[in-house]
Design a protein around this motif. Structure first.
Motif, short mmCIF file in Angstrom:
data_model
loop_
_atom_site.label_atom_id
_atom_site.label_comp_id
_atom_site.label_asym_id
_atom_site.label_seq_id
_atom_site.Cartn_x
_atom_site.Cartn_y
_atom_site.Cartn_z
N ARG A 1 -6.69 20.40 -39.92
CA ARG A 1 -7.85 19.52 -40.13
C ARG A 1 -8.54 19.20 -38.80
N THR B 1 -12.38 20.09 -37.88
CA THR B 1 -13.29 19.01 -37.48
C THR B 1 -14.00 19.34 -36.18
N PRO C 1 -12.37 15.01 -42.46
CA PRO C 1 -12.11 14.72 -43.87
C PRO C 1 -11.54 13.32 -44.12
N THR D 1 -8.02 11.50 -39.41
CA THR D 1 -8.27 12.77 -38.72
C THR D 1 -9.29 12.59 -37.61
#
Length: 279
Positions: free
Chosen positions: A10, A14, A223, A227
């Motif tokens: 993640r 990102t 998300p 994160t």
């Protein structure tokens, strides 16, 4: 609990999404550090915009992808700017980051932080003393720990703020990042401890402020608030440790840090050392 491998994936996505999209994350921030905040946001792949007036704060809250609100150097106009901006962000369901710099100094700062409480920031970023003090002010503290703040500096360790950070994250349904020698990030369910950084970060103005601005940049694409916050903290710890190896003083460190933040790959940011544990 999310696995470390999944969280690293993640983080990679990102960082990549931010760099491909160049999202605008505006700021109402500390005038002492405004330049460093903007440059760090740009180095991370975002676009910066700094405003102070109430109507401009409201405009930026809807025109931007996320907003950073820093309580550093307050002016009387902020009595309108900060609540109006935060309410607009809340009503528009836009992510925003709160940095409660100098909490406990003066009645205006206290009153404004109370007014911001119902708008529940996506990410809260502060040192240990600030996080403990905010949890107490917002009456989400889980113990009787008293925060002691020296100007904008913390007099307490990150570990002492763990319970307060978890309580704040659970109240906001967001994430809290506590800055220190080793940084703590939590969403109220999971706690991450990220390592790295540099002793030079304490010798320049704006390390914490710019971290909040970069967390806002990552909030545009991440998300989850957790994160976003951990991506920013990992990026800072990686860039800080790399920059320290290149320099021998704080002035050159600031320049080297921005270079390393810009050059850090998404994979390297995800692999910066950190551990996960249940809250």
């Amino acid at each position: 609990m999310i696995s470390k491998a999944e969280l690293q994936q993640r983080i990679v996505q990102t960082v990549r999404d931010v760099r491909e999209t160049n999202p605008m994350a505006g700021s109402v921030t500390n005038t002492v550090t405004v330049n460093f905040v903007a440059n760090a946001q740009i180095a991370a792949g975002g676009s910066a915009a700094m405003v102070y007036l109430p109507d401009e704060g409201e405009f930026l809250a809807t025109a931007g992808w996320a907003t950073y609100i820093n309580m550093g150097t307050l002016f009387p106009v902020y009595e309108e700017t900060l609540p109006r901006t935060a309410q607009t962000l809340h009503d528009a369901s836009r992510p925003w980051v709160l940095d409660p710099v100098g909490i406990g100094i003066g009645s205006l700062r206290t009153r404004l932080l109370q007014q911001l409480r119902p708008y529940k920031p996506t990410v809260i970023r502060g040192n240990a003393s600030e996080i403990i003090a905010l949890a107490s002010l917002w009456e989400v503290a889980v113990d009787d720990t008293t925060a002691r703040v020296r100007g904008v500096d913390s007099t307490q360790g990150v570990g002492e703020a763990r319970a307060a950070a978890i309580a704040l994250a659970r109240y906001t349904d967001g994430a809290v990042a506590v800055s220190g020698v080793d940084d703590l990030v939590t969403d109220g369910n999971v706690v991450a401890r990220s390592h790295g950084g540099s002793h030079f970060m304490a010798k320049i103005t704006g390390s914490g402020c710019s971290l909040g601005g970069v967390a806002a940049v990552y909030s545009t694409m991440a998300p989850s608030p957790f994160t976003a916050a951990l991506t920013a903290v990992n990026a800072y710890n990686l860039a800080g440790s790399r920059a320290e190896r290149r320099v021998d003083g704080p002035g050159s460190f600031q320049v080297a840090f921005l270079d390393e933040l810009y050059k850090a790959s998404a994979e390297d940011i995800a692999r910066n050392p950190f551990e996960l544990e249940e809250a």
